[in-house]
Design a protein around this motif. Structure first.
Motif, short mmCIF file in Angstrom:
data_model
loop_
_atom_site.label_atom_id
_atom_site.label_comp_id
_atom_site.label_asym_id
_atom_site.label_seq_id
_atom_site.Cartn_x
_atom_site.Cartn_y
_atom_site.Cartn_z
N VAL A 98 -1.11 8.84 36.74
CA VAL A 98 -0.96 8.35 38.11
C VAL A 98 -0.36 9.44 39.01
CG1 VAL A 98 0.33 6.74 39.57
CG2 VAL A 98 -0.83 5.92 37.52
N LEU A 99 0.65 10.09 38.49
CA LEU A 99 1.32 11.12 39.28
C LEU A 99 0.38 12.28 39.62
CD1 LEU A 99 4.76 11.12 37.45
CD2 LEU A 99 4.40 10.55 39.86
N VAL A 100 -0.49 12.63 38.66
CA VAL A 100 -1.46 13.70 38.91
C VAL A 100 -2.43 13.29 40.01
CG1 VAL A 100 -3.41 14.98 37.94
CG2 VAL A 100 -1.31 14.75 36.64
N LYS A 101 -2.85 12.02 39.95
CA LYS A 101 -3.75 11.55 41.02
C LYS A 101 -3.06 11.60 42.38
CE LYS A 101 -6.76 8.53 38.30
NZ LYS A 101 -7.21 7.14 38.06
N LEU A 102 -1.78 11.23 42.36
CA LEU A 102 -1.02 11.28 43.61
C LEU A 102 -0.88 12.72 44.11
CD1 LEU A 102 1.89 8.73 43.05
CD2 LEU A 102 -0.12 8.45 44.48
N SER A 103 -0.72 13.65 43.17
CA SER A 103 -0.51 15.06 43.57
C SER A 103 -1.71 15.62 44.32
CB SER A 103 -0.20 15.93 42.36
OG SER A 103 -1.37 16.19 41.60
N THR A 104 -2.91 15.13 43.96
CA THR A 104 -4.12 15.62 44.64
C THR A 104 -4.18 15.15 46.09
OG1 THR A 104 -5.43 13.72 43.91
CG2 THR A 104 -5.41 15.67 42.48
N MET A 105 -3.41 14.10 46.41
CA MET A 105 -3.43 13.58 47.77
C MET A 105 -2.29 14.11 48.62
SD MET A 105 -4.59 9.61 47.29
CE MET A 105 -3.49 9.21 45.94
N GLN A 106 -1.41 14.91 48.02
CA GLN A 106 -0.30 15.48 48.78
C GLN A 106 -0.77 16.68 49.58
OE1 GLN A 106 2.54 13.79 48.81
NE2 GLN A 106 1.59 12.40 47.37
N THR A 107 -0.32 16.79 50.79
CA THR A 107 -0.75 17.89 51.66
C THR A 107 0.23 19.05 51.68
OG1 THR A 107 0.26 16.78 53.54
CG2 THR A 107 -2.11 16.38 53.16
N THR A 108 1.46 18.80 51.24
CA THR A 108 2.45 19.88 51.29
C THR A 108 2.86 20.28 49.88
OG1 THR A 108 4.41 18.46 51.35
CG2 THR A 108 3.33 18.94 53.45
N GLU A 109 3.24 21.55 49.77
CA GLU A 109 3.69 22.07 48.48
C GLU A 109 4.97 21.37 48.04
OE1 GLU A 109 5.17 26.32 46.71
OE2 GLU A 109 3.62 26.37 48.26
N LYS A 110 5.81 21.01 49.01
CA LYS A 110 7.08 20.35 48.70
C LYS A 110 6.84 19.01 48.02
CE LYS A 110 11.29 18.61 50.93
NZ LYS A 110 11.99 18.39 52.22
N ASP A 111 5.90 18.19 48.57
CA ASP A 111 5.59 16.89 47.97
C ASP A 111 5.00 17.06 46.57
OD1 ASP A 111 6.48 15.57 50.20
OD2 ASP A 111 4.50 15.43 51.14
N GLN A 112 4.15 18.08 46.43
CA GLN A 112 3.56 18.33 45.12
C GLN A 112 4.63 18.71 44.11
OE1 GLN A 112 0.26 21.16 45.55
NE2 GLN A 112 -1.11 19.47 45.09
N MET A 113 5.57 19.53 44.52
CA MET A 113 6.66 19.94 43.63
C MET A 113 7.49 18.74 43.19
SD MET A 113 6.46 23.15 42.94
CE MET A 113 8.06 23.37 42.20
N PHE A 114 7.68 17.78 44.08
CA PHE A 114 8.44 16.57 43.76
C PHE A 114 7.75 15.80 42.63
CE2 PHE A 114 9.07 11.98 44.48
CZ PHE A 114 10.45 11.89 44.33
N ILE A 115 6.44 15.66 42.77
CA ILE A 115 5.68 14.92 41.75
C ILE A 115 5.63 15.70 40.44
CG2 ILE A 115 3.35 14.12 41.16
CD1 ILE A 115 3.03 13.28 44.09
N LEU A 175 -1.48 17.46 29.27
CA LEU A 175 -2.68 17.69 30.09
C LEU A 175 -2.41 17.34 31.55
CD1 LEU A 175 -5.67 18.28 30.57
CD2 LEU A 175 -6.19 15.95 29.77
N SER A 176 -1.73 16.21 31.76
CA SER A 176 -1.41 15.82 33.15
C SER A 176 -0.52 16.86 33.82
CB SER A 176 -0.70 14.45 33.15
OG SER A 176 -1.58 13.45 32.69
N TYR A 177 0.46 17.36 33.06
CA TYR A 177 1.37 18.37 33.60
C TYR A 177 0.61 19.65 33.95
CZ TYR A 177 5.58 21.35 33.87
OH TYR A 177 6.57 22.21 34.28
N ALA A 178 -0.28 20.09 33.04
CA ALA A 178 -1.08 21.30 33.28
C ALA A 178 -2.00 21.12 34.48
CB ALA A 178 -1.91 21.64 32.03
#
Length: 964
Positions: free
Chosen positions: A58-75, A94-97
């Motif tokens: 789920v978190l990986v799917k969410l990361s693809t929808m984040q527009t900022t590097e900061k939000d991606q780093m949080f996930i 695999l999800s982490y990679a």
């Protein structure tokens, strides 16, 4: 327990549903709800690996929808925590990679991407049999390769992806990553052969995965960029042919077809031959028929047609081309980008129309387009340019004034548009030429003055102002005001000291006043001469000769005449085919007048002076010899190394002895230390090959040169074969010497004749020589693996001042390539090599055939003076042709002329050999890139401290070639 598992499964299902909804509503997903649900589930089922894996997904799917590097780093931090809690879970790994690979795409700094890629590599090492994790590592490596600029580093990354690809039996997704990395590698390879090898690997990969459109697209991208880097038209056509085959393989792929269309577009823009350009356009037309609904591809076709209209010379041809674009424009419901191309073609049409009434209709059509799209600046420029052509054809000042007013309105609408300002300035000049009322003329000049100072760095606008000032001075009666105008022209001249046209306006105005005894003539000759020193101009030379011919008014000894730029101005006359018999007697007469004055002694033009003195009024012989001399100069230019070759890395090696290296470095004994010696050009008589120059005599059927006859030409040789066994043996002091590799900046390069600012054929000149007939569109050749489209940019007709005067440092030596010739049974062929394109070889052979034709009466001539004149003329290029047996040398040469006269202080004598040898010193300080010590050089470590002291940037190494 079963109930607990049921509740967990239900919770995971609900979570997946929430994510699915969030994905569909990507514009406003409820991240808060999802993250709260995740947190609650983890609190209720803290030890469930299945839940942790689901959360990670789920978190990986969410990361693809984040527009900022900061939000991606949080996930990513949350996924990293799950990975830490369940270190043996391959799914979480695999999800982490995957999350890290997605992050790497967003990162902008090389260090960040490197660090992220290393984290994925660590995961891959632990789960090295997991194909999914291997894919994420490959993806990150592709991103890393895109951030790198050194080909060697990218090659290492590409090899790593290749190994992964091979390990997983060439899985298609990993193969795509390999293809993308190969594309990145090819894009950073300067050596054309290395690039071809990489693209060949990419081609093999594309054939292996015949159904993969994505891999084929990477291959197409690489082919497109290769085609743009190729100067040889034959090779370029071969590359484009591969793009065509690829587009036929994937007939429904607009992306691949677009690359093919762009390659054809760029090719057509480099084709000066109208027939060849039409053939290319025909191919593009065929492509548009296959993709009739693709506006992108059809746009390229329209752009190519618009650029074709600039090259067309007949009104009917331009009208037909404009109509084709109009049909496209209407078919696609009049889009703005195609409208721009139609407007450009209409500008070309207005340029060819001879009657003002016809141009009025054309300008109205552009105006309608301009208004339709709410007056965009790009179309405004086209409208303004067409109005300029109208002003040129109008005969009454009030008509021109109305047209100029329309351009003024356009100009004032936008925020200081320099390109439209040039159109406005040109129209004002056209107006000034028709104005007879001094007050109105002053008003026009005032407007031009304002434009010139608004755009004080724009030479063309300033030239318009200068032309108007030069016009007004002829109308002005007040002596004081005339002197004020001269002062204004001088200030303009001082701002653009390298501008030939502004200088000519200034000097012509002064010269006219001197002739009419309105101002003193003192210093005029000096100013004209100084201008000629900085600008080798035919027009300024003509002024100088006109003054020097008037012996009563001006004495030649008033100023010390240097011959450097007089020779360069005369070279221009000889380059320009208009000097040929029956084309432009005025320019040819200028050459003869200059030679008769005897102001170019001790130059290569001495031989022409001797011809004129010998033949007197026999214009037939003089014309014949000048024609031959012109062909020799054109051949020499063709052999010159061109600026366009700069995108291909060449080495400039000079093999010599250790003693000569010491001489070049110099012997300064006190600080500050630097390289103080200079390289030498040795007299042509010292060439160690007894066959030097003979092959050209064979081709042209000339008598053999007497080897005892002294030459006035001096040479220095270079080679692209650096650290080469054969070269060490023949030129490197039997491998005990050195190979000095010089920097690129140590030499000048020729631009193409049409690029040289002094070379403008009459047919190329347009209204007031300032406005192009249309605006030729340039293509942005940059492309990377994430590009979906290739951007096309419009050149808005603003000429870069650096480009305009990039004629190189006039004190630097030009390098000339040696042409290797196969001669047998009265037939000759010039060998293709790394230094010559197929096109250049064709042009060289054609020029030699022309020269041979001009010399067909050589043997039957009973005139020994004529034969000697031919020999002296050929001497300038004699040493630039060698037998094909020496092709391995890949030689380049510097040439300089020095008359063998006792008072020539350019010539120096080296008395160290048994007999004194003549040489010249290069004026430019040597710039050494690298010193390579020969395989048998004794104690190179004795030399390297000196190199380090004199120039810490010099590289050095000892050759490892096995030498007996």
């Amino acid at each position: 327990m079963d109930e607990q598992k049921y509740n967990l499964d239900q919770s995971i299902a609900e979570l997946d549903k929430l994510v699915e909804i969030a994905t569909k509503e990507a514009d406003s997903p409820d991240f808060t709800l999802i993250t709260e649900k995740l947190k609650a589930l983890q609190e209720n089922f803290p030890e469930s690996e299945n839940l942790a894996e689901a959360c990670a997904r789920v978190l990986v799917k969410l990361s693809t929808m984040q527009t900022t590097e900061k939000d991606q780093m949080f996930i990513i931090e949350k996924v990293r925590t799950l990975n830490k809690e369940f270190p043996d879970s391959q799914d979480i790994a695999l999800s982490y990679a995957t999350a890290l690979a997605n992050l790497s795409i967003k990162q902008t700094e090389l260090e960040e991407v490197t660090e992220t890629t290393q984290k994925i590599k660590d995961i891959y090492k632990k789960f090295n049999e997991a194909q999914g994790i291997a894919l994420q590592y490959a993806r990150a490596l592709v991103t890393l390769s895109a951030k790198k600029t050194e080909a060697d580093e990218i090659a290492g990354i590409t090899q790593e992806i290749k190994d992964i690809c091979k390990k997983f039996n060439k899985a298609q997704k990993i193969a795509l990553s390999y293809a993308m990395a190969l594309f990145n590698l090819s894009n950073n390879q300067n050596d054309i052969n290395d690039r071809k090898e990489t693209i060949s690997t990419l081609e093999d990969l594309s054939l292996e995965f015949q159904n993969s459109q994505d891999i084929a697209l990477q291959y197409a991208n690489a082919l497109f960029n290769l085609s743009n880097a190729q100067n040889d038209i034959k090779q370029r056509n071969e590359t484009i042919s591969k793009l065509k085959d690829l587009s036929l393989r994937f007939q429904n792929s607009q992306d691949i077809a677009l690359r093919y269309a762009n390659a054809l577009f760029n090719l057509s823009n480099n084709q000066n031959d109208i027939k060849q350009r039409n053939e290319t356009i025909s191919k593009l037309e065929d492509l548009t028929l296959r993709f009739q609904n693709s506006q992108d591809i059809v746009l390229r076709y329209a752009m190519t047609l618009a650029n074709l209209s600039i090259k067309q010379t007949e009104l009917e041809e331009v009208a037909e081309t404009a109509q084709k674009i109009k049909d496209i424009y209407i078919k696609f419901n009049e889009p703005q980008d195609i409208a721009l191309q139609y407007a450009s073609a209409l500008v070309s049409l207005s340029n060819k129309q001879s009657k003002a009434g016809e141009i009025v209709g054309t300008t109205q059509e552009i105006k309608d387009i301009y208004k339709k799209f709410n007056e965009p600046q790009s179309i405004a420029l086209r409208y303004a340019m067409a109005l300029v052509y109208l002003s040129d054809k109008q005969t009454k000042s009030d008509e021109i004034a109305k047209t100029t007013q329309k351009i003024q309105v356009i100009y004032e609408k936008f925020e200081k548009p320099e390109n439209i300002a040039l159109s406005y300035a040109t129209a004002l000049v056209n107006l000034s030429l028709k104005q007879t009322n001094l007050d109105k003329l002053n008003d026009t000049v005032s407007k031009l003055k304002k434009l010139a100072y608004n755009f004080e760095k724009n030479e063309d606008i300033t030239l318009c102002y200068a032309e108007a000032l030069a016009k007004i001075i002829t109308k002005q009666q007040n002596e004081e005001e005339k002197l004020e105008i001269i002062d204004k022209l001088k200030r303009l001249h001082d701002r653009f000291v390298q501008s030939e046209e502004i200088t000519v306006q200034y000097l012509t105005a002064r010269m006219d006043l001197v002739k009419n005894n309105q101002i003193e003539q003192s210093n005029l000759l000096k100013d004209i001469y100084q201008s000629l020193e900085s600008i080798p101009s035919i027009k300024i030379l003509n002024m100088l000769i006109e003054i020097l011919e008037n012996e009563e008014q001006f004495k030649q000894d008033q100023v010390q005449i240097s011959t450097t730029n007089i020779v360069k101005a005369l070279d221009k006359l000889c380059f320009d085919s208009s000097i040929e018999e029956g084309k432009d007697e005025k320019e040819k007469n200028l050459l003869i007048r200059t030679l008769k004055l005897g102001i170019i002694s001790d130059t290569k033009y001495d031989i022409l002076k001797d011809w004129i003195e010998h033949y007197g009024e026999d214009s037939t012989k003089i014309n014949k010899l000048i024609k031959i001399y012109t062909l020799v100069q054109q051949l020499k230019y063709e052999l010159g190394l061109k600026a366009e070759e700069k995108n291909r890395k060449l080495n400039f090696g000079h093999y010599t002895s250790g003693e000569a290296l010491q001489s070049i470095l110099g012997k300064r004994e006190v600080a500050p230390f630097s390289i103080s010696g200079k390289t030498r050009l040795n007299n042509a008589n010292y060439m160690n090959d007894p066959e030097e120059g003979v092959i050209l005599e064979d081709i042209l059927k000339l008598e053999k040169r007497n080897p005892l006859e002294p030459s006035s030409w001096f040479l220095m040789s270079f080679t692209t074969k650096v650290d080469d066994l054969a070269m060490w043996s023949q030129y490197g002091n039997n491998a005990e010497g050195v190979c000095i590799v010089l920097k690129e900046d140590n030499f000048a390069r020729y631009h193409s004749l049409s690029d040289l600012p002094w070379y403008q054929k009459i047919s190329d000149k347009q209204v007031g020589h300032k406005i192009n007939s249309s605006v030729e569109i340039q293509n942005d050749n940059s492309l990377n693996e994430s590009d979906k489209d290739i951007a096309i940019k419009g050149n808005e007709n603003v000429q870069n001042s650096e480009d305009k005067y990039s004629t190189l440092n006039t004190n630097m030596d030009y390098l000339y390539r040696v042409a290797y010739v196969h001669y047998s049974n009265d037939q000759f062929n010039i060998e293709e090599s790394e230094l010559f394109t197929n096109e250049e070889v064709t042009r060289l052979k054609g020029l030699l055939e022309d020269l041979k034709s001009e010399l067909r009466d050589y043997k039957n001539s009973g005139d020994p003076f004529y034969k000697k004149a031919i020999g002296d003329c050929i001497e300038e290029i004699r040493y630039l042709f060698k037998s094909v047996d020496y092709k391995y040398e890949e030689e380049l040469r510097i040439l300089q002329f020095a008359n063998l006269k006792p008072d020539n202080d350019d010539i120096k004598i080296d008395y160290s050999p048994e007999f004194g040898k003549l040489y010249l010193e290069r004026k430019e300080k040597i710039q050494i890139d690298e010193v390579i010590f020969g395989p048998k050089f004794p104690n190179p470590e004795y030399v390297t401290p000196l190199l380090k002291l004199l120039d810490k940037e010099i590289k050095y190494k000892k050759s490892t070639i096995k030498f007996r």
